[in-house]
Design an enzyme around this catalytic site. Structure first.
Site, PDB file in Angstrom:
ATOM      1  CE  LYS A  32      -4.112  -2.084   0.761  1.00 20.05           C
ATOM      2  NZ  LYS A  32      -3.788  -3.491   0.975  1.00 20.05           N
TER       3      LYS A  32
HETATM    4  C1  LIG Z   1      -4.497  -4.622   0.640  1.00 22.11           C
HETATM    5  C2  LIG Z   1      -3.784  -5.905   0.735  1.00 22.11           C
HETATM    6  C3  LIG Z   1      -4.142  -7.000  -0.064  1.00 22.11           C
HETATM    7  C4  LIG Z   1      -5.307  -6.965  -1.020  1.00 22.11           C
HETATM    8  O1  LIG Z   1      -5.094  -6.037  -2.061  1.00 22.11           O
HETATM    9  P1  LIG Z   1      -6.324  -5.491  -2.896  1.00 22.11           P
HETATM   10  O2  LIG Z   1      -5.777  -4.396  -3.724  1.00 22.11           O
HETATM   11  O3  LIG Z   1      -7.339  -5.027  -1.898  1.00 22.11           O
HETATM   12  O4  LIG Z   1      -6.848  -6.638  -3.716  1.00 22.11           O
HETATM   13  C5  LIG Z   1      -3.382  -8.144   0.051  1.00 22.11           C
HETATM   14  N1  LIG Z   1      -2.359  -8.235   0.906  1.00 22.11           N
HETATM   15  C6  LIG Z   1      -1.983  -7.211   1.688  1.00 22.11           C
HETATM   16  C7  LIG Z   1      -0.836  -7.382   2.622  1.00 22.11           C
HETATM   17  C8  LIG Z   1      -2.677  -6.003   1.636  1.00 22.11           C
HETATM   18  O5  LIG Z   1      -2.322  -4.989   2.423  1.00 22.11           O
END
Ligand SMILES: *Cc1c(COP(=O)(O)O)cnc(C)c1O
Length: 462
Positions: A112
């Site tokens: 993120k």
């Molecule tokens: C947000 C997240 C996901 C899922 O990603 P999306 O974009 O919501 O499909 C998977 N793994 C981790 C560690 C995340 O922070």
């Protein structure tokens, strides 16, 4: 470059306004009206280039001139300056033909950070130009919230309110949200699950009077600018493994479908991507939808990969819009069905279109644990529970193109599950070593729209 809503009934916007809006006013999600494409020569030139240099080339065609090149360049460098690796997103080989793309070198140890750090820079630039201030409101299943807080803390132009499900995020995730000291940061623990948090945020954005009065802005994964920032690492990793002359596939741990949708964008831009593998945990709505043709909600299960404990996958709407040939009316019908009866049938043509790009698989709790243990045994490499869903799916995938598994989070974010699987407790990197000693600051609120709106109104700076 103009942006349209997947539901066809919101104003067409330019990049900065689509970014500030987040969700469109008709409840839809913004997408570009046309798709820039790289030539093979351009993709070849990305081999060996810096992450930042590729980012400028990937992002600028979508901006419609919103930022000039020096400004974009400055924002990208500022965003990634404190990542713990000069390649930003390095590749690690874990098996013949199989790699992990490490996306957890940012300050909050999950992918993120890639999107959030850049969008923080973009918000600051745009809002200061316009002499505006916003209230960033977001829902998080764990990692979005800490990344948003990290990216926006201390900014003059934004207050940040992050809703997370009380008691349902890992301790590291919670502490990353509750320990920052900047006055513009507000961690709100909601007595509900992630879908409740996401519904509350959607309801606030659909309450136009509140939305305009409080100057709401969204930075959760429906925000187009976030998706766009995530396209970059698909391009850098594909180029590193031989694009444009060699096709690659990606295995993507998927919750809200933001990360994997970025892969589809890279493919539409001309990156030779063979398969995009949707990897879910036991919350397998996407796997069931792809296999059986019905998108049907089914209650949220608590798993060891909590950032994927999601039943309604917001960004899937973008994939449906494209798979239906940009049929906004059909998207509206499907979303109405979802609201009324918790599901809808995906007709044959869009289903075939989805299957031409995506495969899917789901991992049980035991399979997540086994993938962590086996990867560690075979290669000495420790993966987290989310990454493990993708590694599990990759091990069962067909096809012979190199498989890049997205490494979504650092194993130290989920130390108990990783230790239980691999027999080794992953340690936090030095910049977070004192996380467990820092004082926490959090407000617990009921799962109630009025109470949360009142709190935001009281705390946001005018
Ligand atoms: C947000 C997240 C996901 C899922 O990603 P999306 O974009 O919501 O499909 C998977 N793994 C981790 C560690 C995340 O922070």
């Amino acid at each position: 470059m103009h942006y349209q809503s997947t539901r066809g009934d919101a104003p067409i916007l330019q990049f900065e306004d689509a970014m500030l809006a987040g969700l469109a006013r008709d409840g839809g999600l913004y997408l570009p009206q046309n798709w820039p494409r790289f030539t093979d020569a351009q993709i070849s030139s990305f081999r060996g280039a810096s992450y930042e240099a590729v980012a400028v080339e990937v992002i600028s065609p979508f901006l419609g001139g919103a930022y000039d090149r020096p400004t974009l360049d400055r924002m990208i460098h500022a965003a990634y300056a404190n990542f713990g690796h000069p390649a930003r997103a390095p590749l690690v080989q874990i098996a013949p033909g199989r790699w992990v793309l490490e996306l957890h070198r940012g300050p909050t140890l999950a992918f993120k950070d890639f999107a959030m750090k850049l969008i923080g820079q973009m918000f600051e630039t745009t809002l200061s130009r316009r002499s505006q201030r916003v209230a960033i409101v977001g829902a998080t299943s764990g990692d979005t919230g800490s990344a948003a807080i990290e990216a926006f803390q201390g900014l003059e132009a934004a207050d940040v309110f992050i809703l997370f499900p009380h008691g349902r995020v890992s301790e590291v995730q919670r502490r990353q949200m509750t320990t920052p000291t900047a006055a513009n940061v507000h961690a709100l623990a909601v007595e509900g699950d992630f879908d409740d948090c996401q519904s509350l945020v959607k309801a606030m954005f659909n309450d136009f009077a509140f939305r305009d009065n409080a100057n709401l802005a969204a930075v959760n994964s429906i925000n187009w600018a976030r998706v766009l920032a995530q396209v970059v690492y698909y391009v850098t990793s594909a180029a590193a493994l031989g694009a444009p002359s060699r096709r690659v596939s990606f295995s993507v741990p998927t919750g809200n479908f933001g990360d994997i949708f970025a892969g589809l964008v890279a493919k539409r831009m001309g990156v030779p991507i063979d398969r995009l593998l949707i990897a879910t945990n036991e919350n397998d709505i996407l796997h069931r939808a792809l296999s059986g043709g019905r998108y049907q909600t089914d209650g949220v299960k608590v798993t060891s990969a909590p950032s994927m404990d999601i039943q309604v996958s917001s960004n899937f709407e973008r994939a449906l819009f494209l798979a239906s040939g940009q049929d906004a009316e059909a998207v509206c019908r499907w979303m109405a069905g979802l609201k009324q009866s918790g599901g809808f049938e995906i007709p044959a043509a869009p289903l075939a279109a989805l299957r031409s790009d995506f495969d899917s698989d789901s991992a049980s709790e035991a399979e997540i644990s086994a993938a962590i243990a086996q990867t560690y045994r075979d290669s000495g490499y420790l993966i987290d529970t989310h990454t493990a869903t993708g590694v599990h799916a990759a091990a069962h995938a067909e096809g012979d193109s190199p498989m890049i598994c997205l490494g979504c989070a650092h194993p130290a974010k989920f130390p108990d599950a990783v230790e239980a699987a691999a027999g080794l407790r992953p340690g936090l990197p030095p910049h977070l070593a004192d996380l467990y000693d820092r004082p926490e600051r959090v407000t617990v609120l009921p799962n109630d729209l009025g109470a949360i709106q009142a709190h935001i109104q009281k705390e946001a700076r005018p």
